[in-house]
Design a protein around this motif. Structure first.
Motif, PDB file in Angstrom:
ATOM      1  N   GLN A  26      79.747  33.663  66.713  1.00 28.34           N
ATOM      2  CA  GLN A  26      79.397  33.554  65.262  1.00 28.34           C
ATOM      3  C   GLN A  26      79.231  34.849  64.536  1.00 28.34           C
ATOM      4  N   ASN A  27      80.083  35.243  63.537  1.00 29.74           N
ATOM      5  CA  ASN A  27      79.702  36.642  63.025  1.00 29.74           C
ATOM      6  C   ASN A  27      78.594  36.534  62.193  1.00 29.74           C
ATOM      7  N   SER A  28      78.254  37.633  61.481  1.00 29.26           N
ATOM      8  CA  SER A  28      77.266  37.757  60.308  1.00 29.26           C
ATOM      9  C   SER A  28      77.368  36.748  59.143  1.00 29.26           C
ATOM     10  N   TYR A  29      78.580  36.722  58.748  1.00 29.58           N
ATOM     11  CA  TYR A  29      78.825  35.857  57.460  1.00 29.58           C
ATOM     12  C   TYR A  29      78.676  34.210  57.809  1.00 29.58           C
ATOM     13  N   ILE A  30      78.970  33.820  58.914  1.00 31.45           N
ATOM     14  CA  ILE A  30      78.757  32.392  59.568  1.00 31.45           C
ATOM     15  C   ILE A  30      77.161  32.369  59.509  1.00 31.45           C
ATOM     16  N   MET A  32      74.774  33.892  58.118  1.00 32.48           N
ATOM     17  CA  MET A  32      73.970  33.951  56.931  1.00 32.48           C
ATOM     18  C   MET A  32      74.351  32.670  56.107  1.00 32.48           C
ATOM     19  N   ARG A  33      75.634  32.194  56.207  1.00 38.45           N
ATOM     20  CA  ARG A  33      75.883  31.129  55.336  1.00 38.45           C
ATOM     21  C   ARG A  33      75.871  29.789  55.807  1.00 38.45           C
ATOM     22  N   LYS A  34      75.881  29.685  57.107  1.00 36.01           N
ATOM     23  CA  LYS A  34      75.792  27.963  57.573  1.00 36.01           C
ATOM     24  C   LYS A  34      74.698  27.146  57.113  1.00 36.01           C
ATOM     25  N   VAL A  40      80.934  26.320  55.411  1.00 38.25           N
ATOM     26  CA  VAL A  40      80.634  27.423  56.741  1.00 38.25           C
ATOM     27  C   VAL A  40      80.127  26.541  58.081  1.00 38.25           C
ATOM     28  N   HIS A  44      81.543  26.645  61.653  1.00 41.83           N
ATOM     29  CA  HIS A  44      80.917  26.892  62.899  1.00 41.83           C
ATOM     30  C   HIS A  44      80.932  25.809  63.812  1.00 41.83           C
TER      31      HIS A  44
END
Length: 216
Positions: A26-30, A32-34, A40, A44
């Motif tokens: 789980q990167n920072s984009y996922i 923050m956005r999930k 998103v 995930h």
């Protein structure tokens, strides 16, 4: 008795699949956005599904085991959708984090009971237990401590991850090696003392002992 044997046998594989899918991949984009974008969140869940599937994969992978992973992923979606819909401060606290992860662990236990020993994964169980504790120490505890001690933006501390992830290796060597590791952690804490560092290493030592004693 058979239920306990089933849990002890398969749970580490499911636990590792969850940890890798929910944390490592789980990167920072996922992250923050999930909780804001359903697409998103769906991505995930797909990642979690493949992570879970990869760790129980074996020669005897059946429709039953495949279906169990599908159901685990669906359950993961509905657990995460709770945070997606929740806009209250409570959902950003460390105790909500523990509640959220407790639901995930409960679904893993149910899946382990359901599958029993019908699944024979390729990976060695001892290796999986050590790796799951390592990932738990490095990622799960790091985020928990962040929730407890900070209101800022979470940043991955890969050096800290490595230091905490090696704890189970020292523990399985012998008690003396683990004591040396604990003393090294104490030195690190005294060099740069802070509430987060103290909690990170204290919880790492405790969780290593408890998880390895329970799962091995």
């Amino acid at each position: 008795m058979r239920t306990l044997e089933s849990i002890k046998y398969l749970f580490p594989y499911l636990f590792l699949g969850h940890l890798v899918g929910d944390y490592v991949l789980q990167n920072s984009y996922i992250a923050m956005r999930k909780n804001k974008d359903i697409r998103v969140l769906t991505l995930h869940i797909v990642i979690v599904f493949f992570s879970q599937l990869s760790f129980i994969f074996g020669e005897d992978l059946t429709l039953k085991s495949f279906g169990a992973i599908v159901m685990l992923s669906i359950a993961h979606f509905f657990i995460d959708i709770g945070k997606f819909l929740c806009k209250k401060r409570f959902c950003q606290t460390w105790y909500y984090y523990l509640i959220d992860q407790s639901f995930h662990i409960a679904t893993l236990l149910i899946a382990a009971i359901y599958l029993g020993k019908d699944v024979q994964p390729f990976l060695d169980r001892f290796f999986v237990v050590i790796l799951s504790v390592a990932v738990f120490n490095g990622y799960f505890l790091s985020i928990l401590v962040h929730f407890i001690t900070s209101n800022g933006i979470y940043k991955r501390d890969y050096v800290g991850y490595l230091m905490r992830m090696v704890a189970p290796i020292f523990y399985i060597l012998n008690i003396y090696a683990f004591v040396i590791y604990a003393l090294a952690c104490l030195i690190l804490v005294t060099i740069k003392p802070s509430k987060s560092i103290i909690l990170n290493y204290l919880t790492t030592i405790v969780s290593t002992i408890i998880l390895l004693e329970v799962m091995l």
